[in-house]
Design a protein around this motif. Structure first.
Motif, PDB file in Angstrom:
ATOM      1  N   VAL A  44      -3.598  -4.650  11.761  1.00 14.77           N
ATOM      2  CA  VAL A  44      -2.336  -5.092  11.193  1.00 14.77           C
ATOM      3  C   VAL A  44      -1.474  -5.636  12.305  1.00 14.77           C
ATOM      4  O   VAL A  44      -1.168  -4.945  13.270  1.00 14.77           O
ATOM      5  N   ALA A  45      -1.075  -6.900  12.187  1.00 13.08           N
ATOM      6  CA  ALA A  45      -0.206  -7.528  13.176  1.00 13.08           C
ATOM      7  C   ALA A  45       1.193  -7.647  12.604  1.00 13.08           C
ATOM      8  O   ALA A  45       1.450  -7.298  11.456  1.00 13.08           O
ATOM      9  N   HIS A  46       2.128  -8.149  13.418  1.00 16.50           N
ATOM     10  CA  HIS A  46       3.488  -8.396  12.971  1.00 16.50           C
ATOM     11  C   HIS A  46       3.831  -9.848  13.253  1.00 16.50           C
ATOM     12  O   HIS A  46       3.361 -10.426  14.233  1.00 16.50           O
ATOM     13  N   ASP A  47       4.671 -10.438  12.384  1.00 14.18           N
ATOM     14  CA  ASP A  47       5.107 -11.795  12.662  1.00 14.18           C
ATOM     15  C   ASP A  47       6.252 -11.761  13.652  1.00 14.18           C
ATOM     16  O   ASP A  47       6.649 -10.694  14.138  1.00 14.18           O
ATOM     17  N   SER A  48       6.806 -12.953  13.942  1.00 12.54           N
ATOM     18  CA  SER A  48       7.852 -13.034  14.957  1.00 12.54           C
ATOM     19  C   SER A  48       9.103 -12.279  14.565  1.00 12.54           C
ATOM     20  O   SER A  48       9.901 -11.889  15.413  1.00 12.54           O
ATOM     21  N   ALA A  49       9.289 -12.044  13.271  1.00 11.87           N
ATOM     22  CA  ALA A  49      10.463 -11.305  12.810  1.00 11.87           C
ATOM     23  C   ALA A  49      10.190  -9.806  12.706  1.00 11.87           C
ATOM     24  O   ALA A  49      11.055  -9.050  12.294  1.00 11.87           O
ATOM     25  N   VAL A 105       0.843  -1.195   0.000  1.00 15.26           N
ATOM     26  CA  VAL A 105       0.000   0.000   0.000  1.00 15.26           C
ATOM     27  C   VAL A 105       0.877   1.242   0.000  1.00 15.26           C
ATOM     28  O   VAL A 105       2.064   1.186   0.339  1.00 15.26           O
ATOM     29  N   GLY A 106       0.291   2.364  -0.377  1.00 13.40           N
ATOM     30  CA  GLY A 106       1.013   3.624  -0.316  1.00 13.40           C
ATOM     31  C   GLY A 106       1.274   4.034   1.118  1.00 13.40           C
ATOM     32  O   GLY A 106       0.620   3.569   2.061  1.00 13.40           O
ATOM     33  N   LEU A 107       2.224   4.924   1.304  1.00 16.18           N
ATOM     34  CA  LEU A 107       2.647   5.312   2.662  1.00 16.18           C
ATOM     35  C   LEU A 107       1.577   6.078   3.424  1.00 16.18           C
ATOM     36  O   LEU A 107       1.636   6.169   4.654  1.00 16.18           O
ATOM     37  N   THR A 108       0.578   6.618   2.741  1.00 11.02           N
ATOM     38  CA  THR A 108      -0.503   7.336   3.421  1.00 11.02           C
ATOM     39  C   THR A 108      -1.752   6.472   3.600  1.00 11.02           C
ATOM     40  O   THR A 108      -2.757   6.940   4.116  1.00 11.02           O
ATOM     41  N   HIS A 109      -1.679   5.227   3.167  1.00  7.35           N
ATOM     42  CA  HIS A 109      -2.822   4.316   3.289  1.00  7.35           C
ATOM     43  C   HIS A 109      -3.053   3.971   4.760  1.00  7.35           C
ATOM     44  O   HIS A 109      -2.119   3.982   5.567  1.00  7.35           O
ATOM     45  N   ASP A 110      -4.312   3.634   5.106  1.00  6.90           N
ATOM     46  CA  ASP A 110      -4.592   3.351   6.517  1.00  6.90           C
ATOM     47  C   ASP A 110      -3.948   2.059   7.011  1.00  6.90           C
ATOM     48  O   ASP A 110      -3.877   1.812   8.214  1.00  6.90           O
ATOM     49  N   LEU A 111      -3.450   1.222   6.103  1.00  5.54           N
ATOM     50  CA  LEU A 111      -2.747   0.011   6.520  1.00  5.54           C
ATOM     51  C   LEU A 111      -1.241   0.237   6.696  1.00  5.54           C
ATOM     52  O   LEU A 111      -0.527  -0.670   7.104  1.00  5.54           O
ATOM     53  N   ALA A 112      -0.770   1.422   6.391  1.00  3.29           N
ATOM     54  CA  ALA A 112       0.667   1.686   6.437  1.00  3.29           C
ATOM     55  C   ALA A 112       1.093   2.249   7.793  1.00  3.29           C
ATOM     56  O   ALA A 112       0.493   3.170   8.321  1.00  3.29           O
ATOM     57  N   GLN A 123       9.839   0.752  -4.073  1.00  4.97           N
ATOM     58  CA  GLN A 123      10.048   0.356  -2.678  1.00  4.97           C
ATOM     59  C   GLN A 123       9.953   1.525  -1.698  1.00  4.97           C
ATOM     60  O   GLN A 123       9.381   1.391  -0.617  1.00  4.97           O
ATOM     61  N   GLU A 124      10.488   2.669  -2.075  1.00  9.51           N
ATOM     62  CA  GLU A 124      10.506   3.803  -1.152  1.00  9.51           C
ATOM     63  C   GLU A 124       9.132   4.447  -0.990  1.00  9.51           C
ATOM     64  O   GLU A 124       8.936   5.249  -0.088  1.00  9.51           O
ATOM     65  N   GLU A 125       8.189   4.069  -1.844  1.00 11.10           N
ATOM     66  CA  GLU A 125       6.848   4.648  -1.777  1.00 11.10           C
ATOM     67  C   GLU A 125       5.803   3.659  -1.265  1.00 11.10           C
ATOM     68  O   GLU A 125       4.620   3.978  -1.245  1.00 11.10           O
ATOM     69  N   LEU A 126       6.248   2.484  -0.835  1.00 11.70           N
ATOM     70  CA  LEU A 126       5.313   1.432  -0.463  1.00 11.70           C
ATOM     71  C   LEU A 126       5.532   0.938   0.960  1.00 11.70           C
ATOM     72  O   LEU A 126       6.651   0.949   1.472  1.00 11.70           O
ATOM     73  N   HIS A 127       4.432   0.508   1.572  1.00  7.68           N
ATOM     74  CA  HIS A 127       4.472  -0.216   2.840  1.00  7.68           C
ATOM     75  C   HIS A 127       4.029  -1.638   2.522  1.00  7.68           C
ATOM     76  O   HIS A 127       2.936  -1.863   1.996  1.00  7.68           O
ATOM     77  N   VAL A 128       4.894  -2.610   2.815  1.00 12.12           N
ATOM     78  CA  VAL A 128       4.658  -4.001   2.413  1.00 12.12           C
ATOM     79  C   VAL A 128       4.172  -4.820   3.590  1.00 12.12           C
ATOM     80  O   VAL A 128       4.708  -4.727   4.705  1.00 12.12           O
TER      81      VAL A 128
END
Length: 320
Positions: free
Chosen positions: A196-201, A170-177, A274-279
């Protein structure tokens, strides 16, 4: 009667016109017309009805066609036998591709084969998945490169050459970012959190089910990535809402970076923006995209085609 005349006759028939036949044969159109007229004079009968807008075979032309094809096939087979006995490969091989990821170095693969077998003419054609599969089955192409889903298209064999995770971007301003893990509020910003959760890493993750009501950006139907997404969504009990489609994976990331939705794309395609995205890693279930070399399971292939397929299979990875 010359073989060239028979070749021109078959080409005009298959292309339904003199101009298209000339383009296919890489000769001038008047030359094709002249050779056909000479063949008709030798036979004493017209082979084509030229009165209509589209060139059509006459009754005599219909009768001659199978014999012309048989004569050309016999000559080609004779050359192949001699070439096989002398160790020299000749012929024409055709490879089709839906896309050509740089990680596979397709130009290097083709150049290496050309260096080993300079007498073999190589063609590379980009096309859509359905046309590629049809051309392989019909023998108009010898080898293809396309994304596959959970099964290989009927009548084809495959070697998986790319196997990688599919991610959401998603874009960096998206609500999932950039939201905190576990649904906690961002105390400094006073912004309510989203799921949005995070994995163990520490990698942000999102479940497939959480994408059900999101506007998705994805490859078109008929591609392996889209098949993997649609199959997983169906198993989860919903249909993906695909708002934007693009045939190039890197374009998916660019669309997401502009805030147009959630892109589902291969990990390798993220680098273009890559610099414009939240993965986000897709979990429950995790999705994988596969790209494979595909070729006809049955049917005769000439020595050049067999050598080309073997060369590509040796040169590219095998995830089987």
């Amino acid at each position: 009667m010359e073989l060239r005349q028979l070749e021109y006759f078959v080409a005009v028939t298959e292309e339904s016109g003199f101009t298209r036949a000339a383009a296919r044969l890489h000769v001038a159109q008047p030359g094709v017309s002249a050779q056909i007229r000479q063949l008709e004079r030798e036979l004493g009968q017209p082979l084509f009805d030229r009165s209509a807008r589209q060139v059509r075979l006459t009754e005599v032309g219909e009768a001659v066609l199978p014999y012309a094809r048989a004569a050309l096939a016999a000559v080609a087979a004779t050359r192949l036998v001699v070439d096989e006995m002398t160790g020299l490969l000749r012929g024409h091989v055709v490879m089709g591709a839906v896309s050509a990821p740089s990680v596979l170095d397709l130009p290097g693969l083709l150049a290496d084969f050309h260096e080993r077998h300079p007498a073999v003419e190589i063609s590379l054609r980009e096309t859509d998945p359905e046309s590629l599969i049809e051309a392989l089955r019909a023998g108009r192409m010898d080898l293809g490169l396309l994304g596959i889903g959970s099964s290989v298209p009927a009548g084809l064999d495959a070697q998986v050459v790319i196997d990688q995770a599919l991610v959401a971007a998603v874009g960096l301003t998206h609500d999932l970012a950039g939201k905190p893990a576990g649904g906690l509020a961002d105390a400094s910003a006073g912004t309510p959190a989203v799921g949005v959760a995070h994995d163990s890493a520490g990698t942000p993750t999102i479940t497939l089910r959480e994408l059900a009501d999101r506007a998705l950006i994805c490859l078109p139907r008929g591609t392996g990535l889209r098949a993997a997404l649609d199959e997983a969504c169906a198993a989860a009990g919903f249909t993906a809402h695909v708002a934007f489609e693009a045939s190039e994976p890197y374009v998916l990331g660019q669309l997401a970076a502009k805030g147009l939705g959630v892109a589902v794309l291969p990990e390798s395609a993220v680098a273009a923006a890559q610099e414009e995205l939240h993965v986000l890693e897709i979990a429950e279930p995790g999705l994988r995209g596969q790209m494979a070399l595909v070729w006809r399971s049955t049917g005769s292939s000439g020595p050049a085609a067999r050598a080309f397929i073997a060369h590509a299979r040796r040169r590219l990875p095998d995830f089987g």
